[in-house]
Design a protein around this motif. Structure first.
Motif, PDB file in Angstrom:
ATOM      1  N   ALA A 121      46.844  37.209  33.910  1.00 45.69           N
ATOM      2  CA  ALA A 121      46.045  37.432  35.132  1.00 45.69           C
ATOM      3  C   ALA A 121      47.012  37.621  36.303  1.00 45.69           C
ATOM      4  N   PRO A 122      47.428  38.861  36.548  1.00 48.78           N
ATOM      5  CA  PRO A 122      48.401  39.082  37.625  1.00 48.78           C
ATOM      6  C   PRO A 122      47.800  38.787  39.001  1.00 48.78           C
ATOM      7  N   ALA A 123      48.649  38.393  39.907  1.00 48.76           N
ATOM      8  CA  ALA A 123      48.235  38.187  41.305  1.00 48.76           C
ATOM      9  C   ALA A 123      49.461  38.446  42.153  1.00 48.76           C
ATOM     10  N   MET A 124      49.312  39.354  43.076  1.00 53.24           N
ATOM     11  CA  MET A 124      50.465  39.653  43.934  1.00 53.24           C
ATOM     12  C   MET A 124      50.041  40.550  45.089  1.00 53.24           C
ATOM     13  N   ASN A 125      50.944  40.775  45.992  1.00 58.80           N
ATOM     14  CA  ASN A 125      50.727  41.709  47.100  1.00 58.80           C
ATOM     15  C   ASN A 125      50.434  43.112  46.522  1.00 58.80           C
ATOM     16  N   GLU A 152      42.229  41.937  41.096  1.00 58.93           N
ATOM     17  CA  GLU A 152      41.050  42.505  41.731  1.00 58.93           C
ATOM     18  C   GLU A 152      41.324  42.810  43.204  1.00 58.93           C
ATOM     19  N   ALA A 153      40.396  43.582  43.761  1.00 53.84           N
ATOM     20  CA  ALA A 153      40.542  43.907  45.179  1.00 53.84           C
ATOM     21  C   ALA A 153      39.896  42.811  46.018  1.00 53.84           C
ATOM     22  N   SER A 167      42.013  37.340  39.176  1.00 55.38           N
ATOM     23  CA  SER A 167      40.612  37.296  38.745  1.00 55.38           C
ATOM     24  C   SER A 167      40.099  35.869  38.851  1.00 55.38           C
ATOM     25  N   LYS A 168      38.805  35.736  38.955  1.00 53.99           N
ATOM     26  CA  LYS A 168      38.204  34.404  39.117  1.00 53.99           C
ATOM     27  C   LYS A 168      38.427  33.577  37.849  1.00 53.99           C
ATOM     28  N   THR A 237      38.106  48.737  34.360  1.00 54.96           N
ATOM     29  CA  THR A 237      38.290  48.738  35.817  1.00 54.96           C
ATOM     30  C   THR A 237      37.126  49.518  36.410  1.00 54.96           C
ATOM     31  N   LEU A 238      36.446  48.900  37.349  1.00 57.11           N
ATOM     32  CA  LEU A 238      35.277  49.533  37.970  1.00 57.11           C
ATOM     33  C   LEU A 238      35.598  49.814  39.438  1.00 57.11           C
ATOM     34  N   VAL A 239      35.610  51.083  39.802  1.00 53.96           N
ATOM     35  CA  VAL A 239      35.823  51.440  41.207  1.00 53.96           C
ATOM     36  C   VAL A 239      34.443  51.702  41.786  1.00 53.96           C
ATOM     37  N   SER A 240      34.039  50.848  42.703  1.00 56.01           N
ATOM     38  CA  SER A 240      32.646  50.876  43.140  1.00 56.01           C
ATOM     39  C   SER A 240      32.490  51.145  44.632  1.00 56.01           C
TER      40      SER A 240
END
Ligand code: FMN
Length: 397
Positions: A121-125, A152-153, A167-168, A237-240
């Motif tokens: 679960a990556p998290a970064m700038n 996620e965005a 991600s949560k 991946t959902l671009v909404s």
């Protein structure tokens, strides 16, 4: 649901390290045996004692620590007993180290020594995430069988609204359960290992700070496709565009506002996708000028000049390199003829056509057309059922 499963949670030096607390506590509630391994940097962001208390097991922070809880060589013992290793949050650094075959701390050594499934679960700038070297490492890890969830965005710690959030924890637990089950109850994992990018909803082209040109798209078709693909094992991946719908669990959602934003998000996430399905209703025209102040009701008429927006589908068709590209056509007349023209102009592999009256509805009557002109007709189905029929057709390509 995780009875008898041993889970290693790797925590690395990202600002989201505090979210590992919720992850560990959710895994414990599922009755998993949880062991936390922290990098040195992670311990600067969150205390090992918290994670020791939540996991009920000693926390590994040092490869050379003395015997740990009766495990003489803890990193090997843990590597062997793990059913899954979840790294959350995972820094750009750890992604790079694992991809580069480096094992210079407890976590990377355990990862290298373990044949267990790995969920990252990556998290970064956002710029770190978009860095081509990070993307190259991510792709290499995916090819080597590592599963990814997110990022996620959303609002990032650095203050910008962009991609990069972890991600949560709830979604990570769900994904871990799914990976350990090897299947999703009631569905065939025929998209396992495939990366699918889906667009959904309409776009809003700003006239001024409060007004926009939009369309009636609800996003229901795109969200149904995302849920169906995720249930069938894909990494989605959902671009909404703006919608009132809740994102399906385990799907990476990138929220955008206008055609330009959707174009940027789709192109940035295009590399490495096996399937791209453009279900969004993207505006064809936008106001040439966006007023920065609210327009006042003064003259009886006003003229609004419109300019063409970027053509996302055409760009994808040009760039496509082995990716299956699926488009949608919502038509009011000459459905098949218009859809076939769109399909050849945009270099699509399949086009799904329905009547424009299906917009906002829960069900629709779809026709799926392939390159050879073969038309597969489906009667009125719920959008969720239509989603599965579309994915079946994609898999047959
Ligand atoms: C306050 C702070 C927050 C950070 N957040 C992140 C992050 O979210 N993601 C990331 O990849 N790196 C982040 N970094 C940089 C990493 O900590 C740095 O690359 C470090 O070498 C990572 O070590 P590790 O991967 O061994 O845990 C952050 C650094 C600081 C000081």
């Amino acid at each position: 649901m995780l009875n008898g499963k041993t889970i290693i949670v790797g925590v690395t030096g990202g600002i989201a390290a505090y979210k590992a607390c919720e992850l560990v506590s959710r895994l414990k509630k599922q009755n998993a045996d949880v062991w936390v391994v922290m990098t040195r940097e992670a311990t600067k962001l969150i205390g090992p004692i918290t994670l020791r208390t939540l996991s009920g097991n000693p926390v590994v922070t040092d490869l050379f620590a003395d015997e740990l809880a009766g495990l003489p060589v803890p990193h090997i013992a843990l590597a062997q007993k793990a059913d899954i290793i979840i790294i959350a949050p995972c820094t750009a650094n750890i992604i790079g180290k694992i991809a580069g075959g480096i094992a210079d701390d407890a976590l990377t050594t355990i990862v290298m020594a373990s044949t267990a499934r790995k969920l990252i679960a990556p998290a970064m700038n956002c710029e770190m995430w978009r860095n081509p070297l990070v993307q190259k490492n991510v792709n290499e890890l995916r090819v080597a069988g590592h599963e990814f969830i997110g990022p996620e965005a959303g609002k990032l710690a650095c203050g910008v609204e962009d991609i990069g959030k972890m991600s949560k924890p709830r979604a990570i637990v769900k994904q871990a359960i799914k990976l350990l089950a090897g299947d999703v109850e009631g569905s065939t994992p025929d998209l396992h290992g495939k990366r699918v990018l889906i667009t959904a909803g309409g776009t809003r082209e700003a006239i001024d700070p409060v007004r926009f040109i939009g369309n009636r798209s609800s996003g229901k078709m795109g969200y149904a496709l995302a849920e169906a693909a995720q249930k069938r094992g894909a990494d989605v991946t959902l671009v909404s565009g703006p919608t009132a719908l809740a994102a399906p669990d385990g799907v990476t959602v990138i929220k955008v506002e206008d055609a330009k934003g959707m174009h940027e998000a789709v192109l940035a996430n295009r590399p490495g996708q096996n399937i791209i399905i453009m279900a969004a209703a993207v505006a064809d025209y936008r106001p040439t000028i966006t007023y920065w102040q609210k327009l006042k009701k003064e003259s009886d008429t006003i003229k609004l000049e419109l300019s063409k927006t970027v053509d996302i589908l055409a760009d994808l068709g040009r760039l496509k390199n082995g990716t299956r590209l699926i488009g949608f056509a919502a038509e009011t007349n000459d459905h098949i003829e218009n859809a076939k023209t769109k399909m050849s102009e945009k270099n699509l592999d399949l086009i799904v056509v329905n009547d424009a009256s299906a917009i906002e509805q829960d069900s629709s009557e779809i026709k799926i057309i392939d390159k050879q002109g073969k038309i597969e007709e489906h009667p009125e189905l719920s959008k969720r059922e239509s989603a599965d029929r579309i994915l079946d057709a994609v898999l047959r390509l």
